[in-house]
Design a protein around this motif. Structure first.
Motif, PDB file in Angstrom:
ATOM      1  N   ARG A  39       0.824  -1.207   0.000  1.00 22.63           N
ATOM      2  CA  ARG A  39       0.000   0.000   0.000  1.00 22.63           C
ATOM      3  C   ARG A  39       0.860   1.260   0.000  1.00 22.63           C
ATOM      4  O   ARG A  39       0.548   2.252  -0.688  1.00 22.63           O
ATOM      5  N   VAL A  40       1.914   1.271   0.819  1.00 21.60           N
ATOM      6  CA  VAL A  40       2.782   2.455   0.877  1.00 21.60           C
ATOM      7  C   VAL A  40       3.448   2.692  -0.472  1.00 21.60           C
ATOM      8  O   VAL A  40       3.490   3.828  -0.984  1.00 21.60           O
ATOM      9  N   ALA A  41       3.996   1.627  -1.070  1.00 21.48           N
ATOM     10  CA  ALA A  41       4.648   1.784  -2.370  1.00 21.48           C
ATOM     11  C   ALA A  41       3.646   2.268  -3.419  1.00 21.48           C
ATOM     12  O   ALA A  41       3.958   3.136  -4.262  1.00 21.48           O
ATOM     13  N   ASP A  42       2.408   1.728  -3.390  1.00 19.70           N
ATOM     14  CA  ASP A  42       1.391   2.137  -4.347  1.00 19.70           C
ATOM     15  C   ASP A  42       0.983   3.587  -4.126  1.00 19.70           C
ATOM     16  O   ASP A  42       0.805   4.349  -5.102  1.00 19.70           O
ATOM     17  N   ALA A  43       0.816   3.978  -2.837  1.00 26.26           N
ATOM     18  CA  ALA A  43       0.421   5.361  -2.558  1.00 26.26           C
ATOM     19  C   ALA A  43       1.503   6.340  -2.991  1.00 26.26           C
ATOM     20  O   ALA A  43       1.211   7.412  -3.555  1.00 26.26           O
ATOM     21  N   ILE A  44       2.774   5.992  -2.714  1.00 27.28           N
ATOM     22  CA  ILE A  44       3.866   6.878  -3.118  1.00 27.28           C
ATOM     23  C   ILE A  44       3.942   6.971  -4.636  1.00 27.28           C
ATOM     24  O   ILE A  44       4.160   8.050  -5.212  1.00 27.28           O
ATOM     25  N   ASP A  45       3.728   5.848  -5.327  1.00 30.74           N
ATOM     26  CA  ASP A  45       3.790   5.846  -6.788  1.00 30.74           C
ATOM     27  C   ASP A  45       2.651   6.682  -7.383  1.00 30.74           C
ATOM     28  O   ASP A  45       2.851   7.455  -8.335  1.00 30.74           O
ATOM     29  N   ARG A  46       1.441   6.566  -6.849  1.00 30.79           N
ATOM     30  CA  ARG A  46       0.310   7.351  -7.352  1.00 30.79           C
ATOM     31  C   ARG A  46       0.530   8.845  -7.129  1.00 30.79           C
ATOM     32  O   ARG A  46       0.199   9.676  -7.993  1.00 30.79           O
ATOM     33  N   GLU A  47       1.085   9.110  -5.907  1.00 26.41           N
ATOM     34  CA  GLU A  47       1.328  10.531  -5.627  1.00 26.41           C
ATOM     35  C   GLU A  47       2.396  11.083  -6.558  1.00 26.41           C
ATOM     36  O   GLU A  47       2.302  12.223  -7.030  1.00 26.41           O
ATOM     37  N   ALA A  48       3.447  10.286  -6.841  1.00 28.84           N
ATOM     38  CA  ALA A  48       4.519  10.746  -7.722  1.00 28.84           C
ATOM     39  C   ALA A  48       4.007  10.979  -9.140  1.00 28.84           C
ATOM     40  O   ALA A  48       4.469  11.888  -9.848  1.00 28.84           O
ATOM     41  N   GLN A  49       3.007  10.177  -9.575  1.00 27.11           N
ATOM     42  CA  GLN A  49       2.456  10.339 -10.915  1.00 27.11           C
ATOM     43  C   GLN A  49       1.354  11.391 -10.979  1.00 27.11           C
ATOM     44  O   GLN A  49       0.821  11.674 -12.061  1.00 27.11           O
ATOM     45  N   GLY A  50       1.025  12.004  -9.855  1.00 26.04           N
ATOM     46  CA  GLY A  50       0.001  13.037  -9.806  1.00 26.04           C
ATOM     47  C   GLY A  50      -1.395  12.495  -9.922  1.00 26.04           C
ATOM     48  O   GLY A  50      -2.346  13.254 -10.155  1.00 26.04           O
ATOM     49  N   ILE A  51      -1.572  11.172  -9.733  1.00 29.17           N
ATOM     50  CA  ILE A  51      -2.903  10.580  -9.833  1.00 29.17           C
ATOM     51  C   ILE A  51      -3.719  10.862  -8.584  1.00 29.17           C
ATOM     52  O   ILE A  51      -4.884  11.277  -8.660  1.00 29.17           O
ATOM     53  N   ARG A  52      -3.100  10.638  -7.424  1.00 24.54           N
ATOM     54  CA  ARG A  52      -3.847  10.810  -6.175  1.00 24.54           C
ATOM     55  C   ARG A  52      -2.862  11.132  -5.062  1.00 24.54           C
ATOM     56  O   ARG A  52      -2.015  10.305  -4.739  1.00 24.54           O
ATOM     57  N   PRO A  53      -2.989  12.302  -4.434  1.00 26.95           N
ATOM     58  CA  PRO A  53      -2.084  12.635  -3.334  1.00 26.95           C
ATOM     59  C   PRO A  53      -2.456  11.854  -2.078  1.00 26.95           C
ATOM     60  O   PRO A  53      -3.603  11.429  -1.902  1.00 26.95           O
ATOM     61  N   ILE A  54      -1.488  11.655  -1.215  1.00 29.60           N
ATOM     62  CA  ILE A  54      -1.727  10.956   0.063  1.00 29.60           C
ATOM     63  C   ILE A  54      -2.430  11.920   1.002  1.00 29.60           C
ATOM     64  O   ILE A  54      -1.923  13.016   1.288  1.00 29.60           O
ATOM     65  N   PRO A  55      -3.631  11.575   1.525  1.00 33.19           N
ATOM     66  CA  PRO A  55      -4.380  12.501   2.388  1.00 33.19           C
ATOM     67  C   PRO A  55      -3.741  12.640   3.772  1.00 33.19           C
ATOM     68  O   PRO A  55      -2.938  11.801   4.192  1.00 33.19           O
TER      69      PRO A  55
END
Length: 441
Positions: A39-55
């Motif tokens: 989950r952490v790796a996925d959240a960091i990857d999404r945030e890096a791609q600008g898809i979804r920031p970590i709340p």
């Protein structure tokens, strides 16, 4: 046997529990870290791609400015180490990782419920965990990530009780048949032991042991019954032979005793009479020793002090210097005639070689001692055990000239051992010998 099997089962189950607990601990460790790392790796990857920031205000993974785990919570360093390894495998490099465990709260339900639809929230409320695992992961230059994970005992308590129930079932399945088998084997063995002990104590031959149990035990019982019959027949034949020998020898001795009375020389007549009397005593001792183990006298409750006093009085009536320290009444179950003869033999031995005898009765809690002491020449320490052998005589002052053929002590010890005791000899300080009869109370 049953106890050993029970202990073996207990040790096996204990080892099984230890292995299962270790496997459960490894499983819990992987279960707690692998999903978090993904989950952490996925959240960091999404945030890096600008898809979804970590709340910052909801979800299992939140952005934080600092390590928000209170200092007083218990830490889980093994979780931190395993999580770092899992993140590295996901290609995520992080700074410090902190952990803490606290109780689960309603706020945790509220935070997590924002990510799930209502049916799932209802299910979580029914299965609420006992504890929450807090994880803080440092992202160098970007702050911290806060993760909350349900945490519990991993079913350890249920596992323990499940294994406990399994152990009870194993005990029932394994031990009950073993106990039945052991009982089936031990009962005829106990009966066989009791019969052998009764037969060894002499007296009437015990009844045959009932043949039962496993084949090898039954064969052993049959062999014992056959052996008992053969030995009993041999002993009966021996008793008949001894009776015949005693009768055949006493008859000519009695006739010789009558003829001796016609000898005119007083000195020769006295010597012949004493020789015949000595032959009669020797014959009695030999026959008595040969009949040991087959006593015809039953066990009787007697006053041991009175019995000793009666023996001592017999010697006093003959003018012998024998003293007895009076003792209180002591009831014991014995064969009185045989015990009386054993005491008389020891006193005769003391009077013969020491000129006098002192008799003492010493009651104890478990044994009773009858001490017969004299002030004779004593016995060399190396020969104390030899004098109990039949027909053994010492070649010093205790020689043939003093009378006897070396059966008195042997017969006394045989009588006392048949009663469950023993006879000991010891040289006395200042000279003399002390013979001690030890009888169990």
């Amino acid at each position: 046997m049953a106890v050993l099997i029970a202990l073996a089962l207990f040790v096996a189950q204990a080892v099984n529990l230890a292995l299962m607990l270790r496997d459960r601990a490894d499983f819990r460790l992987a279960q707690a870290t692998r999903p978090v790392a993904i989950r952490v790796a996925d959240a960091i990857d999404r945030e890096a791609q600008g898809i979804r920031p970590i709340p910052r205000d909801r979800g299992r993974i939140r952005r934080a400015d600092r390590d928000g785990i209170p200092a007083g919570l218990p830490r889980m360093p093994q979780i931190a180490a395993e999580l770092r390894t899992q993140l590295h495998e996901q290609g995520v490099e992080v700074g410090r990782i902190d952990t803490g465990v606290r109780g689960w709260t309603a706020m945790d339900d509220a935070v997590l419920s924002r990510n799930f639809p209502r049916p799932s929230r209802q299910r979580r409320a029914a299965d609420r965990p006992d504890q929450a695992l807090l994880i803080a992961i440092e992202q160098p230059g970007r702050g911290w990530l806060a993760v909350i994970v349900p945490w519990g005992d991993g079913g350890t308590v249920r596992l323990f009780w499940r294994l406990f129930a399994q152990t009870l079932i194993l005990y029932g399945v394994v031990l009950l048949p073993v106990l039945w088998i052991v009982r089936r084997i031990s009962r005829p063995l106990r009966e066989l032991t009791g019969a052998a002990q009764r037969f060894g104590r002499g007296g009437d031959a015990p009844a045959a042991v009932e043949v039962r149990g496993p084949a090898d035990i039954a064969s052993l019982v049959q062999s014992f019954n056959a052996l008992q019959l053969r030995v009993t027949a041999m002993l009966d034949e021996k008793d008949r032979m001894l009776g015949a020998i005693g009768h055949d020898l006493r008859t000519p001795l009695a006739a010789l005793r009558v003829r001796v009375e016609s000898v005119e020389d007083e000195t020769d007549r006295v010597r012949m009479t004493e020789t015949i009397a000595e032959m009669n005593r020797t014959l009695d001792d030999i026959l008595s020793l040969a009949r040991m183990g087959r006593p015809s006298e039953p066990l009787t409750d007697v006053d041991l002090s009175a019995l000793i006093d009666a023996v001592v009085e017999d010697f006093r009536d003959l003018g012998q210097d024998v003293s007895f320290d009076e003792a209180e009444r002591l009831r014991m179950r014995l064969r009185p005639s045989l015990i009386r003869r054993a005491i008389r033999n020891l006193i005769e031995n003391a009077v013969k070689y020491g000129g006098s005898a002192t008799v003492r009765l010493v009651p104890g809690t478990t044994v009773v001692l009858i001490e017969v002491g004299d002030r004779g020449p004593g016995i060399p320490e190396a020969r104390l055990a030899d004098v109990f052998d039949a027909f053994t005589r010492l070649e010093t002052s205790r020689n043939r000239d003093t009378g006897g053929i070396g059966l008195g002590l042997a017969l006394a010890r045989s009588i006392v051992r048949e009663a469950g005791g023993d006879v000991r000899l010891a040289n006395r300080d200042g000279g003399g010998l002390c013979a001690t009869i030890e009888l169990p109370r």
